[in-house]
Design a protein around this motif. Structure first.
Motif, PDB file in Angstrom:
ATOM      1  N   TYR A  92       0.708  -0.977   0.025  1.00 62.22           N
ATOM      2  CA  TYR A  92      -0.209  -0.239   0.197  1.00 62.22           C
ATOM      3  C   TYR A  92       0.574   1.190  -0.252  1.00 62.22           C
ATOM      4  N   THR A  93       0.321   2.083  -1.122  1.00 59.77           N
ATOM      5  CA  THR A  93       0.807   3.326  -0.619  1.00 59.77           C
ATOM      6  C   THR A  93       0.126   4.600   0.067  1.00 59.77           C
ATOM      7  N   GLU A  94       1.292   6.108   0.552  1.00 61.24           N
ATOM      8  CA  GLU A  94       0.543   7.042   1.251  1.00 61.24           C
ATOM      9  C   GLU A  94       0.889   8.587   0.291  1.00 61.24           C
ATOM     10  N   SER A  95      -0.333   9.120   0.462  1.00 64.63           N
ATOM     11  CA  SER A  95      -0.104  10.889  -0.058  1.00 64.63           C
ATOM     12  C   SER A  95       0.169  11.609   1.244  1.00 64.63           C
ATOM     13  N   THR A  96       0.595  12.157   1.081  1.00 69.62           N
ATOM     14  CA  THR A  96       0.753  13.946   2.292  1.00 69.62           C
ATOM     15  C   THR A  96       0.192  14.847   1.606  1.00 69.62           C
ATOM     16  N   MET A  97      -0.140  15.775   2.794  1.00 74.57           N
ATOM     17  CA  MET A  97      -0.496  17.218   2.088  1.00 74.57           C
ATOM     18  C   MET A  97      -0.705  17.911   3.994  1.00 74.57           C
TER      19      MET A  97
END
Length: 637
Positions: free
Chosen positions: A562-567
């Protein structure tokens, strides 16, 4: 009292019949007339009406000679309906010793009156209504005279279908013997038909009450309702038969048609019962047959006797075929209780066909008398009807008990699942410095698989989990329990959303038959948002969907990365998370879904407002899935 019948001549010394084509005088030796005797001598017969026909001196030598029960000559049939018929005979009484009596049987219960030497000596109860009424023969006292001219006046109604001489039987004997014989015949007739029909009506009424109570307990099983309707129509049929047979009502066309229509309605409702019971898939042939049944009584109304008989038997055969087909199909689909219907159904079919054939084709098929229990007899037709109704009721009770047990087990599972879910769904949101979090949770009618967890970490980061497990009920709740337990264990040493999803997936694969979607957010005190998604709905930020890497739900494959995103979040922004219960809310009037567009429009509202709007959109339709909404807003410190 024993009854004797003499085919051609009554014992020469007791009765001397004049030859068939001669005068209609019959000599009776009363001294040797010990028993009730059925007179087989010919009567003078005439169609038409004139008061002088009752006079003893009327010349009837030109009238037709007919024996009781004999078929009418074809030349008379067109003039018979409706009209009045007269039958005359001259009795010469030799060696009179006490009063004599007679008993007359008139076909089809037609109204009649009897004259002796021009004086009326008897009148049937149906004569006042001028309509057929099935009255059993009664004793009629003859006048004390050595020569008696008997005249029988009979009214033939418009709906009479018989083609026989209306005078079906003529009995003579000592008055006491005649009274005893007619009373015995009345009792036997009552016991053999009327009593049984009355008792069957009461039994059908009890069956209908049981079936109706079952339907009120399980309204989604229409077979219970149709069984009640079937039994009620059977009550109407037997009630009409009983009332006509005991003479409570006249056999007018209206009453006869009521009985006919009740019989057809019984057949129609029995087919509908089988359709509902078997959960039939191809019902068009059955609907066509039911439509034909609605018009078949018109043949009886139009007095097309032969066409009506053909229609009744052929329709019954098609009905048997369809019911057998649907039951066999139900058995093949695993509805084992359908086997229980087949024995009673076979008995009903056999008796029904035999009775119909005997009624409409008596010369080819004998009418079986049935079974006698002491003084009470029951026809095979009634046996078949009772057996099929009893079979229907037994099978329905079997299904009711099975469904009730299944519903009780399901209710227990739902209660257990609801308890588990209430434990796993947080009742209150923990106070977290720097975050304002609102939640709304509306459980479905059946326990769903929504879950969420809000877990503040010692590092100051807050982990937020929102997911939805496939399926409903206890299995879904147990899967949620597995996931929540794993979440609380894994967060002790992991804070990466992607790593948490990977480990949760490994825990779920092989330990559950379903799958789960899950969205994990990690929010740090400075507003850094890291999120990863396992097949769940994307979150909304100020009314706009946040894109995430597409990934498989948990539990489908073991080796998923699984991959993740940031902001970065600021204090003016609102983050909204929700489950598919919002999107899939269905309008009860238009069947339209709440959908993505409406979800996006309301995503800037509070969690409670979003959930309430989705539920109100359904216009009272049952909620099929849980509705869960979380809103998150960064608070400036």
């Amino acid at each position: 009292m024993k009854t004797r019948r003499y085919p051609c001549l009554l014992l020469f010394s007791a009765l001397l019949s004049i030859p068939y084509l001669g005068a209609q005088t019959v000599t009776i030796d009363a001294y040797r007339l010990a028993d009730v005797t059925t007179l087989d001598a010919p009567f003078r017969f005439h169609i038409g009406d004139d008061p002088d026909f009752a006079n003893a001196n009327f010349d009837d030598s030109a009238w037709q000679l007919l024996k009781p029960g004999e078929s009418l000559p074809s030349a008379h049939l067109p003039d018979l309906q409706p009209d009045t018929t007269w039958s005359r005979i001259h009795l010469h009484i030799a060696n009179p010793m006490g009063p004599l009596g007679i008993a007359i049987t008139i076909s089809d219960g037609l109204p009649y009156e009897v004259f002796a030497n021009g004086r009326q000596i008897a009148i049937s109860p149906s004569m006042h209504a001028k309509a057929p009424q099935y009255i059993r023969p009664f004793a009629i006292e003859l006048p004390q005279s050595s020569d008696i001219v008997l005249s029988v006046r009979c009214l033939v109604t418009a709906h009479t279908t018989s083609q026989l001489f209306p005078l079906a039987r003529f009995q003579i004997g000592q008055l006491g013997a005649i009274r005893s014989a007619t009373e015995l015949e009345r009792i036997r007739s009552f016991n053999n038909s009327t009593l049984v029909s009355f008792l069957l009506g009461l039994i059908y009424l009890a069956f209908s009450a049981v079936a109706l109570s079952l339907f009120l307990s399980q309204r989604n099983h229409l077979e219970y309702l149709w069984l009640a309707i079937f039994c009620l129509f059977s009550v109407a049929y037997h009630g009409a038969f009983t009332a006509i047979n005991v003479g409570a009502i006249s056999a007018t066309l209206l009453h006869v048609m009521f009985s006919v229509c009740a019989g057809w309605a019984t057949l129609l409702s029995s087919l509908e019962f089988v359709l509902c019971f078997s959960r039939a898939e191809h019902v068009r042939p059955a609907r066509f047959v039911q439509l034909v049944m609605l018009f078949c009584p018109l043949l009886a109304l139009a007095q097309f006797e032969r066409a009506y008989g053909i229609a009744l038997i052929s329709t019954f055969l098609v009905l048997l075929f369809l019911m057998s087909f649907y039951l066999v199909q139900a058995i093949r689909r695993g509805r084992a209780e359908s086997w229980l219907l087949l024995p009673s159904f076979a008995i009903w079919a056999f008796n029904g066909l035999l009775s119909m054939a005997a009624i409409f084709y008596p010369s080819s098929v004998p009418l079986l008398s049935g079974i006698h229990f002491g003084y009470v007899g029951i026809s095979f037709e009634d046996i078949g009807g009772f057996v099929v109704a009893f079979g229907f009721l037994v099978v329905v009770l079997f299904r009711f008990i099975r469904v009730s047990s299944a519903e009780q087990r399901s209710a227990a599972e739902i209660a257990a699942a609801r308890t588990v879910q209430q434990i796993l769904i947080p009742e209150t949101i923990p106070a977290i410095t720097g975050l304002t979090i609102e939640s709304a949770y509306l459980p479905a009618d059946e326990v769903g698989g929504d879950f969420f967890q809000i877990l503040p970490q010692p590092s100051g980061t807050t982990l937020i989990f929102l997911g939805d497990v496939s399926g409903h009920g206890l299995k879904a709740a147990m899967t949620v329990s597995l996931l929540v337990g794993s979440i609380r264990t894994l967060t002790d040493f992991l804070q990466s959303p992607a790593q948490l999803l990977t480990r949760l997936n490994q825990r779920l694969v092989g330990h559950s038959s379903g799958f789960a979607t899950c969205l994990i957010l990690a929010i740090s005190p400075d507003g850094l948002l890291t999120y990863a998604n396992a097949g769940h709905l994307n979150p909304y930020l100020d009314g706009h969907e946040l894109e995430s890497e597409p990934n498989l739900p948990l539990g489908l494959a073991p080796d998923v990365t699984y991959t993740e995103s940031t902001m970065h979040l600021n204090s003016s922004q609102r983050l909204t998370l929700l489950t598919d219960g919002v999107l899939e809310a269905t309008n009860s009037k238009t069947n339209a879904l709440f959908g993505f567009d409406r979800t996006r429009e309301v995503s800037t509202q509070s969690a409670q407002s979003i959930a309430a709007t989705a539920k109100a959109f359904a216009f009272g339709a049952p909620q099929a899935d849980d509705i869960t909404v979380l809103t998150i807003q960064l608070v400036a410190t």
